[in-house]
Motif scaffolding. Structure first.
Motif, short mmCIF file in Angstrom:
data_model
loop_
_atom_site.label_atom_id
_atom_site.label_comp_id
_atom_site.label_asym_id
_atom_site.label_seq_id
_atom_site.Cartn_x
_atom_site.Cartn_y
_atom_site.Cartn_z
N TYR A 44 54.44 21.63 -19.32
CA TYR A 44 53.73 22.62 -18.51
C TYR A 44 54.74 23.41 -17.67
N ALA A 45 54.37 24.64 -17.38
CA ALA A 45 55.17 25.44 -16.45
C ALA A 45 55.06 24.83 -15.05
N SER A 46 56.18 24.83 -14.32
CA SER A 46 56.18 24.19 -13.00
C SER A 46 55.17 24.82 -12.07
N GLN A 47 54.94 26.14 -12.18
CA GLN A 47 53.98 26.79 -11.29
C GLN A 47 52.55 26.32 -11.55
N ASP A 48 52.25 25.95 -12.80
CA ASP A 48 50.91 25.43 -13.11
C ASP A 48 50.72 24.03 -12.54
N VAL A 49 51.76 23.22 -12.60
CA VAL A 49 51.69 21.87 -12.02
C VAL A 49 51.51 21.97 -10.51
N VAL A 50 52.30 22.84 -9.87
CA VAL A 50 52.18 23.02 -8.42
C VAL A 50 50.79 23.54 -8.07
N PHE A 51 50.26 24.47 -8.86
CA PHE A 51 48.91 25.01 -8.65
C PHE A 51 47.90 23.87 -8.55
N ASN A 52 47.95 22.93 -9.50
CA ASN A 52 47.00 21.82 -9.50
C ASN A 52 47.24 20.84 -8.35
N LEU A 53 48.50 20.54 -8.07
CA LEU A 53 48.81 19.61 -6.99
C LEU A 53 48.32 20.15 -5.65
N GLN A 54 48.51 21.43 -5.41
CA GLN A 54 48.04 22.02 -4.16
C GLN A 54 46.53 21.88 -4.02
N ARG A 55 45.81 22.18 -5.08
CA ARG A 55 44.35 22.13 -5.01
C ARG A 55 43.82 20.70 -4.97
N LYS A 83 44.62 24.49 -14.00
CA LYS A 83 45.45 25.13 -15.02
C LYS A 83 46.09 24.11 -15.97
N ILE A 84 45.64 22.85 -15.90
CA ILE A 84 46.25 21.80 -16.70
C ILE A 84 45.47 21.48 -17.97
N HIS A 85 44.14 21.47 -17.90
CA HIS A 85 43.40 21.09 -19.11
C HIS A 85 42.29 22.07 -19.49
N GLN A 86 41.58 22.63 -18.54
CA GLN A 86 40.44 23.50 -18.91
C GLN A 86 40.86 24.74 -19.70
#
Length: 352
Positions: free
Chosen positions: A234-245, A270-273
């Protein structure tokens, strides 16, 4: 010994809950129930007699060496040096949890089997230890943890020693082997004993105003297929997006009164849906069109588990929200069942 009768009750579960992929689990008021009797006087009945009613009744195998619930129960017994079922076991399964819809049907069956083995062997295994048994079979902790302990939970797998890691990675075919029809006390090798503390969890708060709507389309999505479409990286920004939320969501769902805008934004993913949209016709349109501004009372919307069930959290106008989502599925010629559910706090239970 006298006749024993007891009921095992396991709630359905929803996992992922927006950004909480493979982390969050939610126990809901839809149940798998086992009505069990043990009559030791029936010495000639060495195999459990199974019957089914409700969801999946036509598909569920009645051979106890093929049925998931009784195979799991036998695993628990064999780990504890009880080589076979006691005599005179009769089990009637009453199931309200749809198969293959993202509501934790397999996790509920695993937990039911663990409780069944614990009760049949009168083993008195603590609930925390039962989670280790569950994680030997269901390798993702979110569903089984929620079904076992109830409520809104976050869970993870602990980093184990090399020896214990090897045990947890024993193929499922060896944990739950293909038992022959005439399985006996002497059949098979010793089962792998679960290491202690495979997984850990925490229970979060849940605001009492928040109710759950499950929109269950009339088709299945296999978990294996839903996992196969996910990327390996995964792109790091997508991982951070999910962790923040994720960090915001677990606190926001406990606050009373709920903040609809905060929860709605925190349930984005942004990880699975995004990668599973093509498996569920109409999903992208549903996620984009059902929001607090268009449907007052709505707090958030997401896939339940791997889908295709849609989970909506709301405080009011439940039927209107459900009707809108069903109408979107109808545009794809898909019919749905609607279930208005509560979050349950008890988890699986046994009542003598």
């Amino acid at each position: 010994m006298s006749l024993r009768e007891f009921v095992i009750k396991v709630p359905c579960t929803s996992s992922n809950i927006g950004p909480g992929f493979d982390v969050l689990g939610l126990s809901l008021s839809l149940y798998l129930k086992l009505h069990v009797s043990v009559d030791p006087s029936k010495t000639g009945q060495r195999e459990p007699v199974l019957s089914y009613a409700g969801q999946g009744a036509k598909e569920a195998p009645l051979n106890p060496y093929q049925n998931l619930i009784t195979r799991v129960a036998l695993y628990v017994l064999r780990v504890n040096k009880i080589a076979q079922f006691p005599a005179g076991v009769t089990i009637h399964v009453d199931n309200d949890i749809p198969f293959g819809r993202g509501l934790g049907s397999s996790g509920a069956a695993v937990v039911a089997g663990i409780f069944l083995g614990n009760a049949l062997g009168q083993l008195d295994i603590p609930r925390a230890r039962l989670l280790d048994y569950a994680l030997m079979i269901e390798r993702h902790p979110d569903n089984v943890t929620a079904a076992l302990v109830g409520g809104f939970v976050g869970s993870y797998l602990r980093e184990l020693s090399p020896k214990d890691t090897a045990t947890t990675q024993v193929p499922l075919s060896e944990v739950l082997p293909e038992y022959p029809h005439n399985a006996s006390a002497s059949w098979g090798t010793e089962p792998p004993v679960p290491p202690f503390g495979i997984g850990h969890f925490i229970r979060y708060g849940w605001a009492p105003e928040i109710k759950v709507i499950a929109i269950v389309p009339h088709f299945e999505v296999l978990t294996a297929e839903a996992r196969s479409v996910l990327p390996k990286q995964y792109a790091s920004q997508d991982v951070v997006f999910n962790l923040q939320r994720l960090s915001v969501l677990t606190a926001a769902l406990a606050r009373s009164p709920p903040d609809a805008n905060l929860i709605y934004q925190a349930m984005q993913d942004k990880i699975h849906q995004p990668y599973r949209k093509h498996l569920i016709p109409g999903l992208a349109r549903i996620l984009a069109s059902v929001m607090p501004t268009s449907h007052p009372g709505l707090l958030g919307i997401c896939l339940s588990g791997a889908g295709p069930t849609i989970l909506a959290l709301a405080t009011q106008d439940m039927e209107q929200i459900a009707d809108t989502i069903c109408a979107e599925f109808a545009k794809e010629d898909i019919t749905c069942d609607v279930k208005f559910l509560d979050v349950t706090q008890d988890g699986a239970t046994v009542e003598e």
